[in-house]
Design a protein around this motif. Structure first.
Motif, PDB file in Angstrom:
ATOM      1  N   LEU A 276       0.838  -1.195   0.000  1.00  0.00           N
ATOM      2  CA  LEU A 276       0.000   0.000   0.000  1.00  0.00           C
ATOM      3  C   LEU A 276       0.867   1.238   0.000  1.00  0.00           C
ATOM      4  O   LEU A 276       1.901   1.280   0.664  1.00  0.00           O
ATOM      5  CB  LEU A 276      -0.906   0.022   1.237  1.00  0.00           C
ATOM      6  N   ASN A 277       0.429   2.241  -0.730  1.00  0.00           N
ATOM      7  CA  ASN A 277       1.092   3.536  -0.697  1.00  0.00           C
ATOM      8  C   ASN A 277       0.840   4.161   0.674  1.00  0.00           C
ATOM      9  O   ASN A 277      -0.178   3.887   1.310  1.00  0.00           O
ATOM     10  CB  ASN A 277       0.537   4.419  -1.813  1.00  0.00           C
ATOM     11  N   SER A 278       1.752   4.981   1.148  1.00  0.00           N
ATOM     12  CA  SER A 278       1.565   5.588   2.467  1.00  0.00           C
ATOM     13  C   SER A 278       0.260   6.381   2.491  1.00  0.00           C
ATOM     14  O   SER A 278      -0.078   7.066   1.540  1.00  0.00           O
ATOM     15  CB  SER A 278       2.740   6.494   2.816  1.00  0.00           C
TER      16      SER A 278
ATOM     17  N   ALA B  55      -5.601   3.463   3.537  1.00  0.00           N
ATOM     18  CA  ALA B  55      -6.132   2.832   4.749  1.00  0.00           C
ATOM     19  C   ALA B  55      -6.533   1.369   4.558  1.00  0.00           C
ATOM     20  O   ALA B  55      -6.877   0.695   5.518  1.00  0.00           O
ATOM     21  CB  ALA B  55      -7.336   3.632   5.255  1.00  0.00           C
ATOM     22  N   TRP B  56      -6.503   0.864   3.363  1.00  0.00           N
ATOM     23  CA  TRP B  56      -6.896  -0.524   3.120  1.00  0.00           C
ATOM     24  C   TRP B  56      -5.871  -1.505   3.686  1.00  0.00           C
ATOM     25  O   TRP B  56      -4.736  -1.155   3.974  1.00  0.00           O
ATOM     26  CB  TRP B  56      -6.967  -0.807   1.631  1.00  0.00           C
ATOM     27  N   GLU B  57      -6.299  -2.757   3.759  1.00  0.00           N
ATOM     28  CA  GLU B  57      -5.393  -3.892   3.910  1.00  0.00           C
ATOM     29  C   GLU B  57      -5.396  -4.579   2.549  1.00  0.00           C
ATOM     30  O   GLU B  57      -6.447  -4.699   1.922  1.00  0.00           O
ATOM     31  CB  GLU B  57      -5.894  -4.839   5.001  1.00  0.00           C
ATOM     32  N   PHE B  58      -4.235  -5.021   2.084  1.00  0.00           N
ATOM     33  CA  PHE B  58      -4.127  -5.580   0.738  1.00  0.00           C
ATOM     34  C   PHE B  58      -3.030  -6.632   0.714  1.00  0.00           C
ATOM     35  O   PHE B  58      -1.913  -6.369   1.154  1.00  0.00           O
ATOM     36  CB  PHE B  58      -3.816  -4.453  -0.255  1.00  0.00           C
ATOM     37  N   LYS B  59      -3.358  -7.821   0.197  1.00  0.00           N
ATOM     38  CA  LYS B  59      -2.364  -8.898   0.149  1.00  0.00           C
ATOM     39  C   LYS B  59      -2.783  -9.944  -0.877  1.00  0.00           C
ATOM     40  O   LYS B  59      -3.969 -10.083  -1.200  1.00  0.00           O
ATOM     41  CB  LYS B  59      -2.216  -9.554   1.520  1.00  0.00           C
TER      42      LYS B  59
ATOM     43  N   ASN C 164     -11.372  -2.797   3.433  1.00  0.00           N
ATOM     44  CA  ASN C 164     -11.478  -1.409   3.876  1.00  0.00           C
ATOM     45  C   ASN C 164     -11.963  -1.409   5.326  1.00  0.00           C
ATOM     46  O   ASN C 164     -13.156  -1.560   5.577  1.00  0.00           O
ATOM     47  CB  ASN C 164     -12.457  -0.630   2.988  1.00  0.00           C
ATOM     48  N   PRO C 165     -11.074  -1.240   6.300  1.00  0.00           N
ATOM     49  CA  PRO C 165     -11.468  -1.300   7.710  1.00  0.00           C
ATOM     50  C   PRO C 165     -12.066   0.012   8.234  1.00  0.00           C
ATOM     51  O   PRO C 165     -12.435   0.085   9.395  1.00  0.00           O
ATOM     52  CB  PRO C 165     -10.151  -1.600   8.423  1.00  0.00           C
TER      53      PRO C 165
END
Length: 191
Positions: free
Chosen positions: A67-69, A72-76, A98-99
């Motif tokens: 993720l770019n700074s 807010a997502w979690e991505f994997k 998307n938390p």
């Protein structure tokens, strides 16, 4: 009317400045086009169809998600690596979550390493081709279908590549107007 001495020098200098500015302006789209066509810099190709040739040789494909700074997502990746036959269509999934309590739009940038593999890695369909919008608390699996061009086995440098890493980085983008209006409608009224 011929220009003399200082006038000629000024006109030549102004011409050079405009020429250099024009070249600088055109360099970004030209470089992007060049990378997409040649695979230079690890930019994979895009193919509308699967490969017509499938070899018995296999290649390992690894997957990386970041993720770019400020995103807010979690991505994997759902699976970190797979082995596919060269020319065979592979299908991998990346999970995004998307938390937060607001919708967030994102766009993925991508590349492959080693960079020489870019010209042989072909994506057929990918979540990275369009913007993604996740509602608050939404979790999705996003697919990417791809193949490794059989020409990799006869290429001077490509024949030594046994592992390719496909990397994505998600960054936040502005919500489309319709979503932005929904977000402001959900803001509590303090009157």
């Amino acid at each position: 009317m011929a220009l003399s001495g200082p006038q000629k020098t000024v006109m030549q200098t102004v011409s050079v400045v405009f020429l250099m500015g024009g070249l600088a302006w055109a360099s970004v789209p030209f470089y992007d086009w060049f990378c997409r066509v040649t695979g230079f810099g690890g930019v994979p190709g895009v193919s509308g169809v699967a490969s017509s040739e499938i070899l018995d040789e296999t290649i390992k494909v690894r997957f990386d998600g970041s993720l770019n700074s400020g995103m807010a997502w979690e991505f994997k990746p759902v699976v970190r690596e797979m082995e596919v036959r060269i020319g065979e269509t592979g299908l991998a999934f990346f999970e995004a979550y998307n938390p937060t309590d607001k919708p967030i739009a994102g766009q993925a940038s991508y590349n492959v390493t080693p960079y020489q593999a870019g010209q042989f890695f072909e994506k057929i369909e990918c979540f990275c081709f369009t913007e993604q919008i996740l509602a608050p608390g939404e979790r999705v699996d996003m697919p990417v279908s791809f193949y490794v061009d059989p020409e990799i086995v006869t290429d001077r440098e490509g024949k030594y590549i046994h592992t390719i890493t496909l990397s994505y980085t998600f960054y936040e983008i502005d919500l489309p107007e319709g979503y932005a209006a929904l977000e402001t409608d959900q803001t509590p009224n303090l009157n």
